[in-house]
Design a protein around this motif. Structure first.
Motif, PDB file in Angstrom:
ATOM      1  N   SER A 183       0.822  -1.216   0.000  1.00  0.00           N
ATOM      2  CA  SER A 183       0.000   0.000   0.000  1.00  0.00           C
ATOM      3  C   SER A 183       0.853   1.262   0.000  1.00  0.00           C
ATOM      4  O   SER A 183       0.374   2.347  -0.308  1.00  0.00           O
TER       5      SER A 183
ATOM      6  N   GLU B  43      -0.097  -6.722   5.495  1.00  0.00           N
ATOM      7  CA  GLU B  43       1.209  -6.109   5.306  1.00  0.00           C
ATOM      8  C   GLU B  43       2.042  -6.308   6.563  1.00  0.00           C
ATOM      9  O   GLU B  43       1.582  -6.909   7.537  1.00  0.00           O
ATOM     10  N   HIS B 215       1.574 -11.517   1.230  1.00  0.00           N
ATOM     11  CA  HIS B 215       1.176 -10.139   0.980  1.00  0.00           C
ATOM     12  C   HIS B 215       0.837  -9.966  -0.502  1.00  0.00           C
ATOM     13  O   HIS B 215       0.422  -8.906  -0.923  1.00  0.00           O
ATOM     14  N   TYR B 231      -5.504  -6.502   9.339  1.00  0.00           N
ATOM     15  CA  TYR B 231      -4.983  -5.144   9.504  1.00  0.00           C
ATOM     16  C   TYR B 231      -4.873  -4.881  10.999  1.00  0.00           C
ATOM     17  O   TYR B 231      -5.825  -5.108  11.741  1.00  0.00           O
ATOM     18  N   LEU B 256      -5.845  -1.926  -0.723  1.00  0.00           N
ATOM     19  CA  LEU B 256      -4.785  -2.896  -0.976  1.00  0.00           C
ATOM     20  C   LEU B 256      -4.869  -3.401  -2.420  1.00  0.00           C
ATOM     21  O   LEU B 256      -3.872  -3.489  -3.136  1.00  0.00           O
TER      22      LEU B 256
END
Lengths: 330, 338
Positions: A183, B43, B215, B231, B256
């Motif tokens: 991101s 992530e 990911h 998250y 994302l």
């Protein structure tokens, strides 16, 4: 006048390997980067793309070839003229974690190159550091922070700001977003696109993420075992690769759409990359090439016009056509 | 439907770094059935790896942790179970594939003796039989010339070959579940394609379940039946992979997915992604942990944490969001939110 025309001519970089002879990491590579152009360089580990980048910024001494910036050969210049020209081509590292000194504040890190360039006025240096931070989208109060207090994306912004200190015409970015979260990658890519739009900074962009390279770059060059096997306009190469290696590489990258991902065919390469110490005869991809023939062992293909770009293959486009047929017949 | 082979319920993990405590995983529930693949996407710092390793006692030595809730393997509770018993269950039933095959092998020992170790311990095979088993396993994962390669040291194999050897090691005790933590992240694209193909084929052939931690949305798109998006230590969206990837509800999932350059992108156009940076787990705040990066945030997001609840317009899809953009768009197709 547009400045920052970078021409790499027949560049070769070799390393001695103890007891085994010489490893040719970059083999007779020629590339040209127009002012403000973003040129993607893709290939897998060991293909020589990082060595090429290091040679372009003067961190490796080429065995042969020239690197011309607006006509001046960077490999031949000496002394202050060399330093002056070198400033105009700057490297951005992959890992912002290890490429910033933990002992310096961000401001000190940015002021260091300014001091080396002879900017002696402390106030002017601080002002310039603030300006550099702003260019990469960071608030100026970050100057007093240490790298440890920054996120990975913020550190990479600082890495780019530092490279910008000497007002370069060209940035050589070696996997600048690979260590970052998905991101956050977009933010850094946009910094590079903005720098090109606002300042006309060109970029040799090295990455292994083909989707990213496709969107960011004007042209893409594909490297395999030290040489360029295909180069062409980004969209054309991405949609219609001519070289079987480019075709395999593109088909190997998973796409985020589950329907598309599950319906398409892949070129699964077998075997291992040949050794750069002991290259095969003829085409260096032939040991893994699904469409290789006797001719490929006898005669090394050179880069020749194919499709919208150039490819070093005796049978350009053939792999792509076969793959499309496979996908069509399921 | 067959019973889950691995099932997490209200799983939580607190980590204790040098100062303070981090609630790295919080109230996570999922289940994995035989032959299925569940992808855990997130992530760095999302808790996806800690969630998968801590309850099994596999965090690196020196990391102190506190696991709450439940993780069951074939109905047997693993949380709070004595180490020795847990190791037995783990060794016989669960295989592991890690990101970096080089650091997962002992550099001083030959590949074959490491691959057959689980069979030696958990199946009580003789040394000779175990060696034959190692050759068989290495051939099964497509390592050519396996009989010669079992006597090599890990550094003598290429990255792709090492990853194949690690998969062979994971398969040695015929596990019911494979937990693969970023199995292809360290590999080149063409090698990644080979390894993913191998994992799919093995799952098919051996009927194993796969917990895939990654990911990489592309890997999820190709491999997963179900997906859980994490998250800040929690699952924010959960459901069938196709539904979640095609019609994400949670704004984080949306961001994302938007961060992945689409195949039809135009060269030179700006990248879409998410603003800001992932949250600091040390500084726990009220409300939704994603709200500061969220384009859809409304007032309650600051004070009330949204529960993971069904997305009414999509079967089996759940999302932790007060807004539920997918539902809003479904009800008012003309007024598409940002």
């Amino acid at each position: 006048m547009s400045a920052g025309h970078l021409v790499i001519e027949s560049l070769t970089v070799k390393f001695p390997v103890q007891g085994k002879g010489t490893l040719t990491a970059v083999d007779d590579v020629s590339l040209a980067l127009a002012p403000g152009e973003i040129l993607g360089l893709v290939g897998e580990s060991g293909c020589g793309k990082s060595t090429l980048a290091r040679a372009v910024v003067g961190l490796e001494r080429p065995a042969q070839g020239r690197i011309l910036l607006d006509g001046d050969d960077l490999t031949q210049l000496k002394g202050s003229r060399r330093r002056q020209l070198r400033r105009r081509v700057q490297l951005v590292f992959q890992d912002p974690e290890s490429s910033l000194s933990p002992r310096l504040t961000i401001g000190q890190t940015l002021q260091e190159p300014l001091q080396i360039m002879g900017m002696s006025d402390r106030v002017a240096r601080a002002a310039r550091a603030a300006e550099l931070l702003e260019m990469v989208g960071l608030p100026s109060h970050f100057a007093s922070r240490s790298p440890g207090a920054l996120s990975g994306g913020q550190r990479q912004r600082v890495g780019i700001a530092r490279a910008l200190a000497s007002e370069p015409d060209v940035l050589v970015c070696d996997e600048p977003v690979s260590a970052l979260d998905v991101s956050v990658r977009a933010q850094i890519m946009n910094v590079l696109l903005d720098l090109r739009a606002d300042l006309g900074v060109g970029c040799l962009f090295i990455a292994h993420d083909l989707g990213l390279v496709h969107q960011a770059c004007d042209r893409i060059a594909v490297m395999y075992l030290g040489s360029i096997v295909e180069i062409g306009p980004s969209d054309a190469l991405y949609r219609a690769p001519e070289h079987p290696y480019s075709t395999a590489l593109l088909s190997a990258v998973p796409v985020a759409d589950p329907d598309l991902e599950r319906s398409r065919s892949r070129v699964i390469l077998t075997g291992e990359v040949a050794s750069p110490i002991d290259l095969p005869s003829g085409c260096r991809f032939r040991t893994r090439c699904p469409i290789g023939q006797q001719r490929c062992a006898d005669d090394a293909p050179s880069l020749r016009p194919a499709g919208a770009g150039s490819a070093a293959c005796h049978f350009p486009g053939q792999m792509r056509v076969e793959l499309a047929q496979q996908t069509a017949t399921g | 439907m067959s019973a889950p082979v691995l099932e997490a319920e209200d799983l939580g993990v607190r980590l204790y770094p040098s100062a303070g405590a981090v609630h790295a995983v919080n109230g996570v529930s999922w289940s994995l059935r035989p032959g299925r693949t569940l992808a855990i996407v997130g992530e760095s710092g999302s808790g996806k790896t800690v969630m998968s390793l801590a309850p099994l006692g596999l965090l690196p030595p020196g990391v102190s942790s506190d696991v709450t809730g439940s993780l069951k393997f074939e109905g047997r509770e693993l949380v709070g179970t004595p180490d020795e018993e847990r190791a037995r269950v783990r060794g016989a039933g669960i295989g592991f594939i890690f990101q970096d095959p080089l650091s997962s092998f002992n550099p001083m020992r030959r590949v074959g003796s490491q691959v057959d170790e689980p069979a030696l311990i958990h199946e009580g095979l003789s040394r000779r039989a175990a060696r034959e088993r190692a050759v068989e396993l290495l051939s099964m994962v497509g390592l050519s010339d396996a009989r010669r390669r079992i006597d090599m040291y890990p550094h003598e194999l290429s990255g792709g070959m090492r990853q194949r050897a690690m998969i062979a090691m994971a398969l040695a005790a015929s596990p019911k579940v494979i937990i693969a933590d970023e199995p292809t992240t360290a590999l080149d694209a063409t090698v990644q394609a080979q390894i993913l193909e191998l994992l799919m084929e093995l799952r098919e052939r051996l009927g194993m379940a796969l917990l895939l931690i990654t990911h990489d949305i592309g890997v999820v798109a190709g491999m997963a039946d179900d997906v859980a998006v994490m998250y800040a230590g929690r699952i924010v969206e959960h459901g069938p992979a196709r539904a979640v990837l095609k019609h994400p509800d949670h704004p984080y999932t949306r961001g994302l997915l938007a961060s992945v350059p689409p195949p039809d992108a135009l060269p030179g156009t700006r990248f879409r992604g998410l603003p800001g940076t992932p949250p600091d787990l040390m500084a726990v705040t009220a409300g939704c942990p994603f709200r500061e990066r969220c384009a859809y945030a409304i007032e309650p997001c600051a004070t009330r944490r949204p529960p993971l609840e069904p997305v009414t317009v999509s079967r089996d899809q759940r999302s932790a969001c007060h807004v539920h953009p997918l539902v809003v768009e479904h009800d008012q197709p003309a007024e598409v939110a940002p």
